[in-house]
Design a protein around this motif. Structure first.
Motif, mmCIF file in Angstrom:
data_model
loop_
_atom_site.group_PDB
_atom_site.id
_atom_site.type_symbol
_atom_site.label_atom_id
_atom_site.label_comp_id
_atom_site.label_asym_id
_atom_site.label_seq_id
_atom_site.Cartn_x
_atom_site.Cartn_y
_atom_site.Cartn_z
ATOM 1 N N ILE A 1 8.169 -7.331 0.266
ATOM 2 C CA ILE A 1 8.215 -6.049 -0.151
ATOM 3 C C ILE A 1 8.065 -4.989 0.734
ATOM 4 C CG2 ILE A 1 5.735 -6.169 -0.273
ATOM 5 C CD1 ILE A 1 5.688 -4.816 -3.343
ATOM 6 N N ALA A 2 8.824 -3.744 0.475
ATOM 7 C CA ALA A 2 9.107 -2.543 1.193
ATOM 8 C C ALA A 2 8.995 -1.436 0.441
ATOM 9 C CB ALA A 2 10.224 -2.856 2.122
ATOM 10 N N ARG A 3 8.890 -0.289 1.154
ATOM 11 C CA ARG A 3 9.158 1.027 0.340
ATOM 12 C C ARG A 3 9.637 1.918 1.098
ATOM 13 N NH1 ARG A 3 3.365 2.246 -2.075
ATOM 14 N NH2 ARG A 3 4.534 4.044 -2.830
ATOM 15 N N ASP A 4 10.304 2.965 0.526
ATOM 16 C CA ASP A 4 10.767 4.101 1.171
ATOM 17 C C ASP A 4 10.390 5.356 0.469
ATOM 18 O OD1 ASP A 4 12.149 6.453 2.164
ATOM 19 O OD2 ASP A 4 14.208 5.254 2.212
ATOM 20 N N ASN A 5 9.501 5.996 0.914
ATOM 21 C CA ASN A 5 8.288 6.879 0.320
ATOM 22 C C ASN A 5 9.270 8.524 0.206
ATOM 23 O OD1 ASN A 5 6.123 5.401 -0.163
ATOM 24 N ND2 ASN A 5 5.243 6.215 1.480
ATOM 25 N N ALA A 6 10.283 8.288 1.231
ATOM 26 C CA ALA A 6 11.037 9.486 0.930
ATOM 27 C C ALA A 6 12.221 9.481 0.002
ATOM 28 C CB ALA A 6 11.993 9.753 2.287
ATOM 29 N N LYS A 7 12.365 8.336 -0.322
ATOM 30 C CA LYS A 7 13.280 8.089 -1.718
ATOM 31 C C LYS A 7 12.560 7.543 -3.034
ATOM 32 C CE LYS A 7 17.253 6.396 0.966
ATOM 33 N NZ LYS A 7 18.265 5.528 1.365
ATOM 34 N N ASN A 8 11.117 7.663 -2.970
ATOM 35 C CA ASN A 8 10.194 7.184 -3.937
ATOM 36 C C ASN A 8 10.723 5.850 -4.680
ATOM 37 O OD1 ASN A 8 9.088 9.535 -3.800
ATOM 38 N ND2 ASN A 8 9.603 10.458 -5.959
ATOM 39 N N THR A 9 10.939 4.888 -3.684
ATOM 40 C CA THR A 9 11.502 3.593 -4.166
ATOM 41 C C THR A 9 10.882 2.576 -3.346
ATOM 42 O OG1 THR A 9 13.762 4.461 -4.408
ATOM 43 C CG2 THR A 9 13.618 1.980 -4.097
ATOM 44 N N VAL A 10 10.545 1.191 -4.028
ATOM 45 C CA VAL A 10 9.993 0.307 -3.638
ATOM 46 C C VAL A 10 11.115 -0.856 -3.867
ATOM 47 C CG1 VAL A 10 8.875 -0.207 -5.741
ATOM 48 C CG2 VAL A 10 8.032 -1.359 -3.654
ATOM 49 N N TYR A 11 11.262 -1.817 -2.885
ATOM 50 C CA TYR A 11 11.952 -2.936 -2.723
ATOM 51 C C TYR A 11 11.352 -4.364 -2.884
ATOM 52 C CZ TYR A 11 14.761 1.014 -1.029
ATOM 53 O OH TYR A 11 15.507 2.312 -0.846
ATOM 54 N N SER B 1 0.858 -1.152 0.011
ATOM 55 C CA SER B 1 0.038 0.039 0.049
ATOM 56 C C SER B 1 1.057 1.248 0.072
ATOM 57 C CB SER B 1 -0.832 -0.094 1.422
ATOM 58 O OG SER B 1 -0.045 0.199 2.468
ATOM 59 N N GLY B 2 0.252 2.353 -0.265
ATOM 60 C CA GLY B 2 1.002 3.727 -0.235
ATOM 61 C C GLY B 2 1.600 3.996 0.877
ATOM 62 N N SER B 3 1.095 3.761 2.030
ATOM 63 C CA SER B 3 1.651 3.856 3.256
ATOM 64 C C SER B 3 2.836 2.928 3.797
ATOM 65 C CB SER B 3 0.667 4.184 4.449
ATOM 66 O OG SER B 3 0.231 2.646 4.771
ATOM 67 N N GLY B 4 2.716 1.916 2.890
ATOM 68 C CA GLY B 4 3.333 0.699 3.461
ATOM 69 C C GLY B 4 3.008 -0.209 4.623
ATOM 70 N N GLY B 5 1.909 0.142 5.098
ATOM 71 C CA GLY B 5 1.162 -0.463 6.130
ATOM 72 C C GLY B 5 0.728 -1.836 5.768
ATOM 73 N N SER B 6 0.419 -2.072 4.617
ATOM 74 C CA SER B 6 -0.208 -3.469 4.013
ATOM 75 C C SER B 6 0.402 -3.878 2.871
ATOM 76 C CB SER B 6 -1.884 -3.202 3.900
ATOM 77 O OG SER B 6 -2.535 -2.690 5.035
ATOM 78 N N SER B 7 0.432 -5.300 2.986
ATOM 79 C CA SER B 7 1.269 -5.754 1.827
ATOM 80 C C SER B 7 0.547 -7.096 1.402
ATOM 81 C CB SER B 7 2.563 -6.106 2.001
ATOM 82 O OG SER B 7 2.821 -6.906 3.131
ATOM 83 N N ASN B 8 0.482 -7.663 0.364
ATOM 84 C CA ASN B 8 0.005 -9.001 0.092
ATOM 85 C C ASN B 8 0.871 -9.768 -1.058
ATOM 86 O OD1 ASN B 8 -1.214 -8.816 -2.806
ATOM 87 N ND2 ASN B 8 -2.396 -7.269 -1.713
ATOM 88 N N TYR B 9 0.990 -11.111 -0.959
ATOM 89 C CA TYR B 9 2.046 -11.814 -1.789
ATOM 90 C C TYR B 9 1.355 -13.023 -2.449
ATOM 91 C CZ TYR B 9 5.407 -9.383 1.545
ATOM 92 O OH TYR B 9 6.277 -8.466 2.188
ATOM 93 N N ALA B 10 2.082 -13.344 -3.679
ATOM 94 C CA ALA B 10 1.457 -14.555 -4.090
ATOM 95 C C ALA B 10 1.864 -15.882 -3.192
ATOM 96 C CB ALA B 10 2.254 -14.936 -5.425
#
Length: 122
Positions: A70-80, A52-61
């Motif tokens: 999966i993770a994201r750093d919104n300050a860096k506009n990057t998803v990992y 999710s946009g906030s990084g608080g929710s995720s789902n996986y195959a």
């Protein structure tokens, strides 16, 4: 225009790890769910994970649950995508994707990166 640029792919032995990155530009990154997909030769593109946009929710195959994160750093506009315990079946081109709308779990993704190759040797 939304742009997505993946990096971090490569060759790894089975059981090893890789971390993929996707740098996004062109709009407010934190508003939107981001996802990873993959496509192996001769197979259809398949969903891997979304966050999710906030990084608080995720789902996986199911195929990657417990091994990929999966993770994201919104300050860096990057998803990992942290990939552990890699298996030969994980070998594919991995794509970062973003939707055009702000729905939490969108039905489709409209923007795609160029992909990064992951090769897993047995």
């Amino acid at each position: 225009q939304v742009q997505l640029v993946e990096s971090g792919g490569g060759l790894v032995q089975a059981g090893g790890s890789l971390r993929l990155s996707c740098a996004a530009s062109g709009r407010t990154f934190s508003y939107y769910t981001m996802a990873w997909f993959r496509q192996a030769p001769g197979k259809e593109r398949e969903f891997v994970a979304a966050i999710s946009g906030s990084g608080g929710s995720s789902n996986y195959a199911d195929a990657v649950k417990g091994r990929f994160t999966i993770a994201r750093d919104n300050a860096k506009n990057t998803v990992y995508l942290q990939m552990n315990s890699l298996e030969p079946d994980d070998a594919a081109v991995y794509y970062c994707a973003a939707p055009a709308n702000g729905i939490l779990w969108p039905g489709k993704y409209d923007y795609w990166g160029q992909g990064t190759q992951v090769t897993v040797s047995s």
